[in-house]
Enzyme design. Structure first.
Site, PDB file in Angstrom:
ATOM      1  CE1 TYR A   1     -27.724  45.223 -38.209  1.00 12.29           C
ATOM      2  CE2 TYR A   1     -29.931  45.905 -38.855  1.00 12.29           C
ATOM      3  CZ  TYR A   1     -28.916  45.858 -37.907  1.00 12.29           C
ATOM      4  OH  TYR A   1     -29.108  46.428 -36.676  1.00 12.29           O
ATOM      5  CG  ASP A   2     -33.133  43.733 -43.175  1.00  5.77           C
ATOM      6  OD1 ASP A   2     -32.269  44.438 -42.636  1.00  5.77           O
ATOM      7  OD2 ASP A   2     -34.036  44.213 -43.884  1.00  5.77           O
TER       8      ASP A   2
ATOM      9  CG  ASN B   1     -25.447  61.206 -41.939  1.00  6.26           C
ATOM     10  OD1 ASN B   1     -24.366  60.909 -41.451  1.00  6.26           O
ATOM     11  ND2 ASN B   1     -25.863  60.707 -43.094  1.00  6.26           N
TER      12      ASN B   1
ATOM     13  N   GLY C   1     -38.428  62.518 -47.772  1.00  4.08           N
ATOM     14  CA  GLY C   1     -38.467  62.724 -46.321  1.00  4.08           C
ATOM     15  C   GLY C   1     -39.787  62.352 -45.678  1.00  4.08           C
TER      16      GLY C   1
HETATM   17  P1  NAD Z   1     -22.213  50.146 -33.228  1.00  8.96           P
HETATM   18  O1  NAD Z   1     -21.756  49.964 -34.632  1.00  8.96           O
HETATM   19  O2  NAD Z   1     -21.895  51.440 -32.563  1.00  8.96           O
HETATM   20  O3  NAD Z   1     -21.674  48.973 -32.287  1.00  8.96           O
HETATM   21  C1  NAD Z   1     -21.468  47.673 -32.732  1.00  8.96           C
HETATM   22  C2  NAD Z   1     -20.201  47.150 -32.052  1.00  8.96           C
HETATM   23  O4  NAD Z   1     -19.991  45.783 -32.463  1.00  8.96           O
HETATM   24  C3  NAD Z   1     -18.947  47.922 -32.431  1.00  8.96           C
HETATM   25  O5  NAD Z   1     -18.197  48.209 -31.296  1.00  8.96           O
HETATM   26  C4  NAD Z   1     -18.205  46.979 -33.376  1.00  8.96           C
HETATM   27  O6  NAD Z   1     -16.821  47.183 -33.384  1.00  8.96           O
HETATM   28  C5  NAD Z   1     -18.608  45.628 -32.820  1.00  8.96           C
HETATM   29  N1  NAD Z   1     -18.526  44.531 -33.789  1.00  8.96           N
HETATM   30  C6  NAD Z   1     -19.040  44.497 -35.051  1.00  8.96           C
HETATM   31  N2  NAD Z   1     -18.797  43.293 -35.604  1.00  8.96           N
HETATM   32  C7  NAD Z   1     -18.128  42.560 -34.668  1.00  8.96           C
HETATM   33  C8  NAD Z   1     -17.600  41.240 -34.650  1.00  8.96           C
HETATM   34  N3  NAD Z   1     -17.722  40.430 -35.705  1.00  8.96           N
HETATM   35  N4  NAD Z   1     -16.994  40.819 -33.516  1.00  8.96           N
HETATM   36  C9  NAD Z   1     -16.850  41.635 -32.442  1.00  8.96           C
HETATM   37  N5  NAD Z   1     -17.300  42.896 -32.428  1.00  8.96           N
HETATM   38  C10 NAD Z   1     -17.946  43.346 -33.526  1.00  8.96           C
HETATM   39  O7  NAD Z   1     -23.791  49.887 -33.233  1.00  8.96           O
HETATM   40  P2  NAD Z   1     -24.859  50.020 -32.058  1.00  8.96           P
HETATM   41  O8  NAD Z   1     -25.851  51.026 -32.480  1.00  8.96           O
HETATM   42  O9  NAD Z   1     -24.187  50.164 -30.761  1.00  8.96           O
HETATM   43  O10 NAD Z   1     -25.576  48.594 -32.162  1.00  8.96           O
HETATM   44  C11 NAD Z   1     -25.331  47.558 -31.226  1.00  8.96           C
HETATM   45  C12 NAD Z   1     -26.248  46.391 -31.531  1.00  8.96           C
HETATM   46  O11 NAD Z   1     -27.609  46.813 -31.478  1.00  8.96           O
HETATM   47  C13 NAD Z   1     -26.051  45.781 -32.912  1.00  8.96           C
HETATM   48  O12 NAD Z   1     -26.191  44.384 -32.819  1.00  8.96           O
HETATM   49  C14 NAD Z   1     -27.187  46.359 -33.720  1.00  8.96           C
HETATM   50  O13 NAD Z   1     -27.572  45.505 -34.777  1.00  8.96           O
HETATM   51  C15 NAD Z   1     -28.278  46.487 -32.675  1.00  8.96           C
HETATM   52  N6  NAD Z   1     -29.253  47.523 -33.030  1.00  8.96           N
HETATM   53  C16 NAD Z   1     -28.976  48.837 -32.831  1.00  8.96           C
HETATM   54  C17 NAD Z   1     -29.917  49.796 -33.192  1.00  8.96           C
HETATM   55  C18 NAD Z   1     -29.698  51.263 -32.954  1.00  8.96           C
HETATM   56  O14 NAD Z   1     -30.586  52.046 -33.294  1.00  8.96           O
HETATM   57  N7  NAD Z   1     -28.620  51.717 -32.385  1.00  8.96           N
HETATM   58  C19 NAD Z   1     -31.123  49.396 -33.774  1.00  8.96           C
HETATM   59  C20 NAD Z   1     -31.348  48.052 -33.984  1.00  8.96           C
HETATM   60  C21 NAD Z   1     -30.418  47.113 -33.584  1.00  8.96           C
HETATM   61  N1  UDP Z   2     -31.687  59.126 -43.924  1.00  8.74           N
HETATM   62  C1  UDP Z   2     -31.710  60.383 -44.514  1.00  8.74           C
HETATM   63  N2  UDP Z   2     -30.552  61.104 -44.562  1.00  8.74           N
HETATM   64  C2  UDP Z   2     -29.391  60.654 -44.035  1.00  8.74           C
HETATM   65  C3  UDP Z   2     -29.363  59.374 -43.420  1.00  8.74           C
HETATM   66  C4  UDP Z   2     -30.528  58.627 -43.399  1.00  8.74           C
HETATM   67  O1  UDP Z   2     -32.759  60.842 -44.990  1.00  8.74           O
HETATM   68  O2  UDP Z   2     -28.382  61.394 -44.104  1.00  8.74           O
HETATM   69  C5  UDP Z   2     -32.935  58.353 -43.858  1.00  8.74           C
HETATM   70  C6  UDP Z   2     -32.831  56.926 -44.357  1.00  8.74           C
HETATM   71  O3  UDP Z   2     -33.056  56.886 -45.755  1.00  8.74           O
HETATM   72  C7  UDP Z   2     -33.951  56.253 -43.576  1.00  8.74           C
HETATM   73  C8  UDP Z   2     -33.955  56.998 -42.236  1.00  8.74           C
HETATM   74  O4  UDP Z   2     -33.298  58.243 -42.485  1.00  8.74           O
HETATM   75  O5  UDP Z   2     -35.177  56.437 -44.212  1.00  8.74           O
HETATM   76  C9  UDP Z   2     -33.237  56.252 -41.115  1.00  8.74           C
HETATM   77  O6  UDP Z   2     -31.977  55.890 -41.589  1.00  8.74           O
HETATM   78  P1  UDP Z   2     -30.861  55.211 -40.653  1.00  8.74           P
HETATM   79  O7  UDP Z   2     -29.719  54.861 -41.549  1.00  8.74           O
HETATM   80  O8  UDP Z   2     -30.583  56.076 -39.489  1.00  8.74           O
HETATM   81  O9  UDP Z   2     -31.551  53.909 -40.065  1.00  8.74           O
HETATM   82  P2  UDP Z   2     -32.499  52.772 -40.658  1.00  8.74           P
HETATM   83  O10 UDP Z   2     -33.728  52.911 -39.857  1.00  8.74           O
HETATM   84  O11 UDP Z   2     -32.765  53.010 -42.121  1.00  8.74           O
HETATM   85  O12 UDP Z   2     -31.735  51.523 -40.432  1.00  8.74           O
END
Ligand code: NAD
Ligand code: UDP
Length: 318
Positions: free
Chosen positions: A152-153, A197, A214
């Protein structure tokens, strides 16, 4: 260019539009009078998230995986497709890398063909386990390139590279948003992220699973604030590439989050400590002065208010 350019109604592609953020963005853009095409593989997104739009004549869903090219005529692209929860993105890490990298190439090629703007949903994970706090956009990060979160990163980091290379080499109008932990209604209840969660556990009276002790921190942004930031950024004139941090700088430890969720749900759940996942970042807080100035934006909804709205949504699953 699509003929929709003759009217103020823009035709907008959202990849990942059936996910948590994508469905909120869809709602906002439809309410603003635009037409939305959603391309989503439904890997983590659901038809329930988009059920409210299916009879809207200005909405169209295409089941499509962005690792394959897509041809549509649109005026703007929001590239959100990618699983965001650590459990989901680690389920098939190779596909996560392909989604970030091949997906970015496919969407950038489409933007090049159409000569249209493209916004990319990047992440605070590009900073890894940050050694500076709060994180500013000019920080290069501290990322393990071979760990379990790397799919991911590093995928997201490579996508940012591709966006800038298409910008420099092909003059594509790009926007990069680094999203910090965002929560709200339509997160999947089994999503595995901390807010969903804890709320589900608290509502069910199950133990609240704190990973580690935590003391690690996150800064939580309510979804409506984030979506407003997306659209304001997209609407700027060409040249505003970012990256910009988008998030709420109010920082909480995970233990504080658990206690707040228990308080707001009147739950009797106990707090338990489970092992900390590998490479879990210790702290995370967006520095948003650049964003504030660029798009005249700041988060309006603070944690307790946002959690109350989210808790009301999750009650239907109990
Ligand atoms: P989510 O998992 O709810 O939504 C992701 C969507 O992308 C889903 O509908 C999934 O079916 C679709 N998808 C995944 N792989 C695909 C592919 N190969 N082709 C087509 N569709 C695909 O997650 P989200 O929280 O809505 O995140 C949306 C975007 O924002 C992502 O790119 C994620 O990395 C980024 N993001 C979200 C957060 C957050 O806190 N929600 C934080 C950082 C980055
Ligand atoms: N975390 C937790 N309990 C859970 C799920 C997540 O303590 O049931 C912690 C996780 O280890 C991280 C933070 O909550 O430190 C945020 O996790 P999340 O998966 O929401 O997002 P991240 O910022 O790690 O991508």
């Amino acid at each position: 260019m699509s003929l929709s350019n003759y009217s103020p109604r823009k035709r907008i592609l959202i990849t990942g539009g059936a996910g948590f953020l994508g469905s909120h963005l869809t709602e906002k853009l439809l309410n603003d009078g635009h037409e939305v095409i959603c391309a989503d593989s439904l890997f983590t997104g659901t038809k329930d998230n988009i059920a409210a739009f299916k009879d809207n004549p200005y909405y169209e869903f295409i089941r499509h995986d962005i690792t394959s090219p897509l041809q549509v005529e649109v005026d703007e692209i929001y590239n959100l497709a990618c699983p965001a929860s650590p459990i989901h993105y680690q389920h098939n890490p190779i596909h996560t890398v392909k989604t970030s990298v091949m997906g970015a190439i496919n969407m950038l090629e489409l933007a090049k063909h159409l000569q249209c703007k493209i916004l990319h949903a990047s992440t605070s994970e590009v900073y890894g386990d940050p050694t500076i706090h709060p994180q500013t956009e000019d920080y290069w990060g501290n990322v393990n390139p071979i760990g379990v979160r790397s799919c991911y990163d590093e995928g997201k980091r490579c996508a940012e590279t591709l966006f800038f290379d298409f910008h420099r080499q092909e003059n594509i109008d790009i926007r990069i948003v680094r999203i910090f932990n965002t929560y709200g209604p339509r997160m999947h209840p089994q999503d595995g992220r901390v807010v969903s969660n804890f709320i589900m556990q608290a509502l069910r009276g199950d133990p609240i699973t704190i990973y580690g002790d935590g003391s690690q921190s996150r800064s939580f942004c309510y979804v409506d604030d984030l979506i407003n930031g997306f659209v304001r950024f997209m609407d700027l004139e060409p040249g505003a590439t970012g990256p910009i941090n988008l998030g709420n700088p109010n920082e909480f430890t995970i233990k504080e989050l658990a206690e707040t969720v228990i308080k707001l749900t009147n739950s009797k759940s106990a707090l338990i400590n489970n092992p900390l996942p590998k490479d879990d970042p210790q702290q995370r807080q967006p520095e948003i002065s650049y964003t504030k100035k660029l798009i005249s934006w700041e988060p309006q909804i603070q944690l307790e208010e946002g959690l109350k709205k989210t808790i009301s949504y999750f009650e239907q699953f109990i």
